[in-house]
Every structure is written in structure tokens, then in C-alpha cells.
Motif scaffolding. Structure first.
Motif, PDB file in Angstrom:
ATOM      1  N   THR A 150       0.836  -1.195   0.000  1.00 28.77           N
ATOM      2  CA  THR A 150       0.000   0.000   0.000  1.00 28.77           C
ATOM      3  C   THR A 150       0.875   1.250   0.000  1.00 28.77           C
ATOM      4  N   ASP A 151       0.364   2.297  -0.643  1.00 34.42           N
ATOM      5  CA  ASP A 151       1.028   3.605  -0.602  1.00 34.42           C
ATOM      6  C   ASP A 151       0.379   4.469   0.485  1.00 34.42           C
ATOM      7  N   GLY A 152      -0.439   3.837   1.317  1.00 30.74           N
ATOM      8  CA  GLY A 152      -1.155   4.574   2.346  1.00 30.74           C
ATOM      9  C   GLY A 152      -2.587   4.879   1.959  1.00 30.74           C
ATOM     10  N   PHE A 153      -2.920   4.652   0.686  1.00 25.12           N
ATOM     11  CA  PHE A 153      -4.266   4.949   0.193  1.00 25.12           C
ATOM     12  C   PHE A 153      -4.996   3.701  -0.289  1.00 25.12           C
ATOM     13  N   SER A 154      -4.344   2.915  -1.149  1.00 19.70           N
ATOM     14  CA  SER A 154      -5.026   1.735  -1.684  1.00 19.70           C
ATOM     15  C   SER A 154      -4.110   0.515  -1.626  1.00 19.70           C
ATOM     16  N   SER A 155      -4.736  -0.669  -1.660  1.00 22.43           N
ATOM     17  CA  SER A 155      -3.992  -1.927  -1.634  1.00 22.43           C
ATOM     18  C   SER A 155      -3.672  -2.355  -3.062  1.00 22.43           C
ATOM     19  N   SER A 156      -2.498  -2.936  -3.245  1.00 23.68           N
ATOM     20  CA  SER A 156      -2.124  -3.353  -4.604  1.00 23.68           C
ATOM     21  C   SER A 156      -1.082  -4.460  -4.531  1.00 23.68           C
ATOM     22  N   PRO A 157      -0.818  -5.108  -5.669  1.00 25.31           N
ATOM     23  CA  PRO A 157       0.376  -5.942  -5.753  1.00 25.31           C
ATOM     24  C   PRO A 157       1.605  -5.034  -5.648  1.00 25.31           C
ATOM     25  N   PRO A 158       2.770  -5.604  -5.396  1.00 17.98           N
ATOM     26  CA  PRO A 158       3.037  -6.998  -5.091  1.00 17.98           C
ATOM     27  C   PRO A 158       2.263  -7.447  -3.851  1.00 17.98           C
ATOM     28  N   ALA A 159       1.802  -8.697  -3.890  1.00 17.24           N
ATOM     29  CA  ALA A 159       0.985  -9.205  -2.797  1.00 17.24           C
ATOM     30  C   ALA A 159       1.147 -10.708  -2.641  1.00 17.24           C
ATOM     31  N   PHE A 160       1.099 -11.150  -1.395  1.00 18.38           N
ATOM     32  CA  PHE A 160       1.110 -12.583  -1.097  1.00 18.38           C
ATOM     33  C   PHE A 160      -0.320 -13.040  -0.832  1.00 18.38           C
ATOM     34  N   ILE A 161      -0.683 -14.168  -1.427  1.00 18.38           N
ATOM     35  CA  ILE A 161      -1.986 -14.774  -1.149  1.00 18.38           C
ATOM     36  C   ILE A 161      -1.757 -16.239  -0.811  1.00 18.38           C
ATOM     37  N   GLY A 162      -2.181 -16.618   0.390  1.00 15.80           N
ATOM     38  CA  GLY A 162      -1.960 -17.970   0.873  1.00 15.80           C
ATOM     39  C   GLY A 162      -2.857 -18.996   0.198  1.00 15.80           C
ATOM     40  N   ARG A 163      -2.420 -20.229   0.279  1.00 16.47           N
ATOM     41  CA  ARG A 163      -3.069 -21.352  -0.400  1.00 16.47           C
ATOM     42  C   ARG A 163      -4.552 -21.506  -0.045  1.00 16.47           C
ATOM     43  N   LYS A 164      -4.927 -21.140   1.176  1.00 13.02           N
ATOM     44  CA  LYS A 164      -6.319 -21.279   1.614  1.00 13.02           C
ATOM     45  C   LYS A 164      -7.271 -20.460   0.731  1.00 13.02           C
ATOM     46  N   HIS A 165      -6.737 -19.404   0.109  1.00 17.90           N
ATOM     47  CA  HIS A 165      -7.575 -18.507  -0.701  1.00 17.90           C
ATOM     48  C   HIS A 165      -7.581 -18.878  -2.187  1.00 17.90           C
ATOM     49  N   PHE A 166      -6.879 -19.961  -2.559  1.00 21.80           N
ATOM     50  CA  PHE A 166      -6.816 -20.329  -3.978  1.00 21.80           C
ATOM     51  C   PHE A 166      -8.207 -20.548  -4.594  1.00 21.80           C
ATOM     52  N   PRO A 167      -9.148 -21.239  -3.898  1.00 24.90           N
ATOM     53  CA  PRO A 167     -10.480 -21.408  -4.505  1.00 24.90           C
ATOM     54  C   PRO A 167     -11.160 -20.072  -4.824  1.00 24.90           C
ATOM     55  N   GLU A 168     -10.948 -19.092  -3.933  1.00 29.08           N
ATOM     56  CA  GLU A 168     -11.510 -17.755  -4.171  1.00 29.08           C
ATOM     57  C   GLU A 168     -10.873 -17.109  -5.404  1.00 29.08           C
ATOM     58  N   LEU A 169      -9.573 -17.301  -5.561  1.00 28.36           N
ATOM     59  CA  LEU A 169      -8.871 -16.737  -6.721  1.00 28.36           C
ATOM     60  C   LEU A 169      -9.366 -17.375  -8.022  1.00 28.36           C
ATOM     61  N   LEU A 170      -9.662 -18.660  -7.978  1.00 33.59           N
ATOM     62  CA  LEU A 170     -10.125 -19.362  -9.186  1.00 33.59           C
ATOM     63  C   LEU A 170     -11.475 -18.836  -9.674  1.00 33.59           C
ATOM     64  N   ALA A 171     -12.199 -18.153  -8.806  1.00 38.71           N
ATOM     65  CA  ALA A 171     -13.516 -17.620  -9.177  1.00 38.71           C
ATOM     66  C   ALA A 171     -13.447 -16.181  -9.683  1.00 38.71           C
ATOM     67  N   LEU A 172     -12.235 -15.607  -9.756  1.00 35.32           N
ATOM     68  CA  LEU A 172     -12.102 -14.200 -10.157  1.00 35.32           C
ATOM     69  C   LEU A 172     -12.535 -13.981 -11.599  1.00 35.32           C
ATOM     70  N   LYS A 173     -13.064 -12.777 -11.840  1.00 42.25           N
ATOM     71  CA  LYS A 173     -13.449 -12.373 -13.207  1.00 42.25           C
ATOM     72  C   LYS A 173     -13.050 -10.910 -13.412  1.00 42.25           C
ATOM     73  N   GLY A 174     -12.712 -10.576 -14.656  1.00 37.12           N
ATOM     74  CA  GLY A 174     -12.513  -9.171 -15.010  1.00 37.12           C
ATOM     75  C   GLY A 174     -11.167  -8.596 -14.630  1.00 37.12           C
ATOM     76  N   ASP A 175     -11.084  -7.260 -14.610  1.00 37.33           N
ATOM     77  CA  ASP A 175      -9.800  -6.580 -14.466  1.00 37.33           C
ATOM     78  C   ASP A 175      -9.529  -6.077 -13.052  1.00 37.33           C
ATOM     79  N   GLN A 176     -10.401  -6.391 -12.102  1.00 38.69           N
ATOM     80  CA  GLN A 176     -10.149  -5.955 -10.726  1.00 38.69           C
ATOM     81  C   GLN A 176      -9.171  -6.889 -10.017  1.00 38.69           C
ATOM     82  N   GLY A 177      -8.984  -8.074 -10.577  1.00 40.05           N
ATOM     83  CA  GLY A 177      -8.055  -9.015  -9.951  1.00 40.05           C
ATOM     84  C   GLY A 177      -8.511  -9.353  -8.546  1.00 40.05           C
TER      85      GLY A 177
END
Length: 200
Positions: free
Chosen positions: A136-163
Motif C-alpha cells: 500500500t502507498d497509504g491509500f489503496s492496496s495493490s500488488p506486489p501481494a502474497f496470497i496464501g493457499r487457503k484462498h486459492f479457490p476464491e482466486l479461481l472464481a475471479l473475473k474481469g480486471d479488478q483481480g
């Protein structure tokens, strides 16, 4: 978490529509292609695997060659118009079967100024497979980012450009300057860029 338990995922499949005709990731910055800065910094660290999601080789031959030389597993996203989510889904599908990988570090190829120290801070802040750690730059969250394995199913459901933006906003925030998190979207974003004059 030690980097040896994390797969680094370099996202480099965007259409860079705002950059114009030129391939943004091949635009020169400080003597080498824009994408080379991130791919070299990430490759210098001891990750479990280096993964790059890129456009097909016929539209990005130089990038494919550079990634191959640095030991990246190359995953082709032949539908970059689907946005960043399509690239994340492809990378997660690749690492899902590999149980020793406890999470992914998402890196953007158009963020050339992120130092190794910042990638390290994110990895160290990740405690386990439930962790989410964003920059974060103090305003918004962004990559680089770590996402743990528990959240992989949630990532597989992503759509569009919001990531994974919604997920990142709820994670641990590692603050750094806007300069470090600066991404290149248009030619004007490149340091030293000048518009061509009629004399050129």
C-alpha cells in the motif's frame, strides 16, 4: 514465510491498450526493456517456482526468451482481453497440485521500481496459508501481494480486471512509497519520456 515455500507469479499478459501501438513491456527504461526490471529482481530470489503469465510467443518473442533464460515456467494467456483475473486463474491452476507451495507472490511486470527488499517484507509478513499481504502507498492496496493457499479457490472464481483487489484490501498492508509502487500505463509514465515533435 520463507520464499522457498512461495511461488512468484509475474503477470505480463496485459494488452497495454493505454500505451498505444508499441509493446509496453518492451519499452526501454534505463537501458533495458521495462519488463526486464521486475523479472530480474524476482528471479534473483529463492522462490519455490518462478511463474510468468504472458501473451503468446508470436506477439512477445523477446519476453519469452528472457523469461526462459531466467528459469521461469511460462504460462500463455491467449485471452488477455479477459483482464488480470484470467492470468491469476491460470497461475493458480498451475500451482494448486503442488502441496509444498504454501502461497503465491503476485508481481506486476509493469512495476519496475519494486526492490527485492519490498518483496522480502511481504513474504516475511505472511505467516501461513491463510495469510493475505498487500502493498500500500497509504491509500489503496495493490500488488506486489502474497496470497496464501487457503484462498486459492476464491482466486479461481475471479473475473474481469479488478483481480484480487477485494481480497487484498482485507489483508496485512505493507506500506511503501508511491514511487516504489508506480506502474507504467502510458508512455508519459516512463521517466525521460518526451513526445515526438514534428521535427523528429
Amino acid at each position: 514465510m520463507r520464499t522457498e515455500r512461495i511461488a512468484a507469479v509475474l503477470l505480463a499478459a496485459g494488452t497495454s491498450s493505454r500505451f498505444g501501438e508499441e509493446d509496453k513491456l518492451m519499452a526501454e527504461l534505463r537501458g533495458k526493456p521495462l519488463a526486464a526490471h521486475t523479472l530480474e529482481t524476482v528471479a534473483s530470489m529463492a522462490f519455490a517456482e518462478l511463474i510468468a503469465v504472458v501473451r503468446p510467443i508470436e506477439v512477445a518473442p523477446v519476453l519469452h526468451r528472457k523469461l526462459d533464460r531466467r528459469g521461469y515456467t511460462i504460462i500463455v494467456n491467449d485471452r488477455p482481453e479477459e483482464g488480470i483475473s484470467g492470468s491469476i486463474v491460470r497461475a493458480v491452476e498451475h500451482v494448486m497440485p503442488v502441496n509444498r507451495i504454501r502461497g503465491i507472490l503476485i508481481c506486476l511486470a509493469d512495476m519496475p521500481d519494486v526492490p527485492q527488499t519490498h518483496y522480502n517484507r511481504i513474504c516475511l509478513a505472511a505467516e501461513d496459508i491463510r495469510s493475505v499481504v498487500a502493498s500500500t502507498d497509504g491509500f489503496s492496496s495493490s500488488p506486489p501481494a502474497f496470497i496464501g493457499r487457503k484462498h486459492f479457490p476464491e482466486l479461481l472464481a475471479l473475473k474481469g480486471d479488478q483481480g484480487a483487489r477485494a481480497l487484498l484490501s482485507h489483508g496485512i498492508q505493507i506500506e511503501t512509497t508511491g514511487k516504489v509502487l508506480h506502474d507504467i500505463d502510458t508512455p508519459e509514465d516512463l521517466p525521460g519520456w518526451r513526445p515526438a515533435t514534428s521535427d523528429d
